[in-house]
Write a protein that holds these residues in place. Sequence first.
Motif, short mmCIF file in Angstrom:
data_model
loop_
_atom_site.label_atom_id
_atom_site.label_comp_id
_atom_site.label_asym_id
_atom_site.label_seq_id
_atom_site.Cartn_x
_atom_site.Cartn_y
_atom_site.Cartn_z
N CYS A 22 -11.40 4.63 -10.74
CA CYS A 22 -10.87 3.58 -9.75
C CYS A 22 -11.42 2.18 -10.17
N ARG A 23 -12.44 2.00 -11.25
CA ARG A 23 -12.55 0.61 -11.80
C ARG A 23 -11.43 0.12 -12.73
N ARG A 24 -10.76 0.99 -13.41
CA ARG A 24 -9.70 0.66 -14.27
C ARG A 24 -8.10 0.26 -13.38
N VAL A 25 -7.81 0.97 -12.55
CA VAL A 25 -6.77 1.07 -11.83
C VAL A 25 -6.56 -0.21 -10.79
N THR A 26 -6.02 -1.30 -11.07
CA THR A 26 -6.15 -2.28 -9.81
C THR A 26 -4.91 -2.50 -9.33
N ARG A 27 -3.91 -2.01 -9.01
CA ARG A 27 -2.59 -2.01 -8.53
C ARG A 27 -2.88 -1.93 -7.05
N TYR A 28 -3.66 -2.78 -6.51
CA TYR A 28 -4.02 -2.62 -4.97
C TYR A 28 -3.06 -2.79 -4.02
N ALA A 29 -3.39 -1.91 -2.94
CA ALA A 29 -2.31 -2.37 -1.69
C ALA A 29 -3.18 -2.49 -0.44
N GLU A 30 -2.56 -3.06 0.54
CA GLU A 30 -3.51 -3.19 1.82
C GLU A 30 -3.34 -1.78 2.36
N ASN A 31 -2.41 -0.90 2.58
CA ASN A 31 -2.67 0.36 3.12
C ASN A 31 -1.55 1.11 2.57
N ILE A 32 -1.60 2.49 2.86
CA ILE A 32 -0.80 3.47 2.36
C ILE A 32 -0.26 4.11 3.36
N HIS A 33 1.18 4.40 3.47
CA HIS A 33 1.77 5.23 4.64
C HIS A 33 1.69 6.56 4.38
N LEU A 34 1.33 7.34 5.37
CA LEU A 34 1.27 8.84 5.41
C LEU A 34 2.46 9.35 4.64
N SER A 35 3.60 8.85 4.81
CA SER A 35 4.93 9.31 4.42
C SER A 35 4.71 9.54 2.85
N GLN A 36 3.84 8.60 2.18
CA GLN A 36 3.55 8.54 0.50
C GLN A 36 2.61 9.73 0.16
N LEU A 37 2.02 10.29 1.13
CA LEU A 37 0.92 11.35 0.72
C LEU A 37 1.39 12.57 0.60
N SER A 38 0.97 13.37 -0.25
CA SER A 38 1.06 14.96 -0.05
C SER A 38 -0.18 15.66 -0.29
N LYS A 39 -0.46 17.04 -0.19
CA LYS A 39 -1.57 17.64 -0.14
C LYS A 39 -2.06 17.48 -1.54
N GLY A 40 -3.35 17.05 -1.68
CA GLY A 40 -4.06 16.69 -3.20
C GLY A 40 -4.02 15.23 -3.65
N SER A 41 -3.14 14.49 -2.89
CA SER A 41 -3.07 12.87 -3.37
C SER A 41 -4.45 12.44 -3.30
N GLN A 42 -4.65 11.45 -4.29
CA GLN A 42 -6.36 10.87 -4.32
C GLN A 42 -6.16 9.41 -4.35
N ILE A 43 -6.87 8.77 -3.36
CA ILE A 43 -6.84 7.27 -3.31
C ILE A 43 -8.25 6.70 -3.53
N CYS A 44 -8.19 5.66 -4.40
CA CYS A 44 -9.41 4.77 -4.69
C CYS A 44 -9.42 4.00 -3.68
N VAL A 45 -10.72 3.76 -2.87
CA VAL A 45 -11.10 2.57 -1.95
C VAL A 45 -12.26 1.76 -2.49
N HIS A 46 -11.74 0.43 -2.33
CA HIS A 46 -12.91 -0.36 -2.82
C HIS A 46 -13.29 -1.04 -1.51
N THR A 47 -14.40 -1.01 -1.05
CA THR A 47 -15.07 -1.67 0.10
C THR A 47 -15.64 -3.06 0.24
N VAL A 48 -15.43 -3.65 1.13
CA VAL A 48 -16.30 -5.12 1.07
C VAL A 48 -17.59 -4.98 0.66
N SER A 49 -18.45 -4.01 1.06
CA SER A 49 -19.82 -3.74 0.76
C SER A 49 -20.17 -3.50 -0.59
N GLY A 50 -19.04 -3.09 -1.47
CA GLY A 50 -19.47 -2.91 -2.96
C GLY A 50 -19.34 -1.41 -3.18
#
Length: 574
Positions: free
Chosen positions: A508-536
């Motif tokens: 999650c620290r290395r991969v930086t191809r950030y998106a604003e959001n992800i559509h549900l159509s892009q997800l399948s069971k087991g898909s993993q998402i890295c989330v960086h919050t404003v609080s760190g």
Amino acid sequence: MNGVRADGEFRPLDSGDPRAVAGYRLAARLGSGGMGTVYLSYTPGGHPIALKTIRPELSEDPEFRRRFRQEVRAAQRVQGLYTAPVIDHDTEGARPWLATAYVAGPSLASAVAEHGPLPLPSVLLLLAGMAEALSVIHGAGIVHRDLKPSNVLLAADGPRVIDFGIARAADATALTGTGVSIGTPAFMSPEQAAGRPVTPASDVFALGQVAVFAARGQGAYGEGPSHAVLYRIVHEEPDLAGMPAELAFVARCLAKDPAERPTPAEVVAWCQEASPAPLRQSGSWLPKALTAQITQRVSASAALAAAPTVAPAAPPPTRPLPGPGTPAPTARLPHPGPALATPAQPPRAPGYRHPAPPQPYPPYVQPYGWQPPKPKRSVGRKIAIGAAVGVALLWGAGCVSVLSHLGDSTDDNSSRTPAGASGQHRPDPRPVSFKGINIPRGYWVRFADSPPKPMDEQNTSNASFGKDADFYYDDDPDYSEDQTPVVGTAGDKVVLLNNAEHGSLATCRRVTRYAENIHLSQLSKGSQICVHTVSGHIGLVTYRGTAGRGSPSDYITVDLTVWRNAEPASDDEQ
């Protein structure tokens, strides 16, 4: 992938966009999608073209490159009146690209969204043109695989089918299903949705779907989550209520069995029979509002072509300029300095690649061996600086004495340097994991809670605007062609990992191809998402699915691993 605004203007290039590709000057952005980004450019003779650069993730996949090379060669054989022909390409470079003729018209998707369904005469001309385009595409040995309203452009002299063949190249890549959606769910054929072999008949099914969308403003299988639409496509009959009687033949295009669907030539013949007058493509085949919009885009493209190329601004001076009669200091340059403008390149034969240009120094780097002269300080300035240094030394000695005294009165543990202090590596936080969190649509969770509980606020129109929305599930706050809900974070920094990326804090620290959001159509069971919050906090979300069919509520189920305070908080939080 239409990217022209309704008023005829083009989107300006972003700071990260290239200014030229293989000698083609890029003038504006036309749009972006799962395959890459499309730019408006011009041939050396001034003819507008659409130049698409392929996404880096796809470019790095050897199987995609092999398929892309094959499809580009096949696409060069497609020279129909209702397609955008291939002008140039590079399938071997670090960033593959493809250039086609530019179509100065909106996509069918944006036209219907802005002006509503098309009248019957326009729909018949649209279908006839698209069917003729499919005949040419199939004749070249290509199955489109992603025929949808956004891949049909409306030109003054008829429709244009674009992006044929590229979806097949992406089908083979390991990234399929992990951020790159191959085929749009609402316009897939039953066999494509079920993972069975795709044939030219699959494009005819999509043609029928596009016909219903053009005539009625919505698809034949309704709206909603992609899995629900796909279920209806495979198991239920199409909803053709409100369709004109002249378009009754569209139902045959939507047959479940591919063998029962008509050929594109039969569709053209049925359009001719249904039309009260002979089918003739002309400048008046569309409603007046759309015709005026196309004219405006033609003018906007011509204005951009005539605009002069602006050279990069010179950097501000970093040393005093020499006075009259004073020779400038000589600089030792290991290679020529940066070029201010790229000369126009002559037309190139297909497959030719220019050698990579020499990389100049950035404008803020001074030539090697040169240093700016140090200005002389006055005597008074030296005295003032000396006095300040003396005061600082006295104050520092006092601080050392106090700290030494405190150290004598504490135990050994108190003398350790706090984590994160200068010279110390901040240890990684311990992960905290939670299983089976249900997040209803319109709600979010906070990573600081144990366990995280769904929250909402009455005064927010969308969960993405909620306070402390570390991970939310809601409708897309911005208009997009993909009408499925989205997941994301208030800080707009999420990354959908691909199959080759193992979810971890390091990833999650290395991969930086950030998106604003992800559509549900892009997800399948087991898909993993890295989330960086404003609080760190950094979170790894594993998607487990949605509410079952027939459930009275709409929610997603996720597993969550959180590394709290894993990075500095953003400016919004501090």
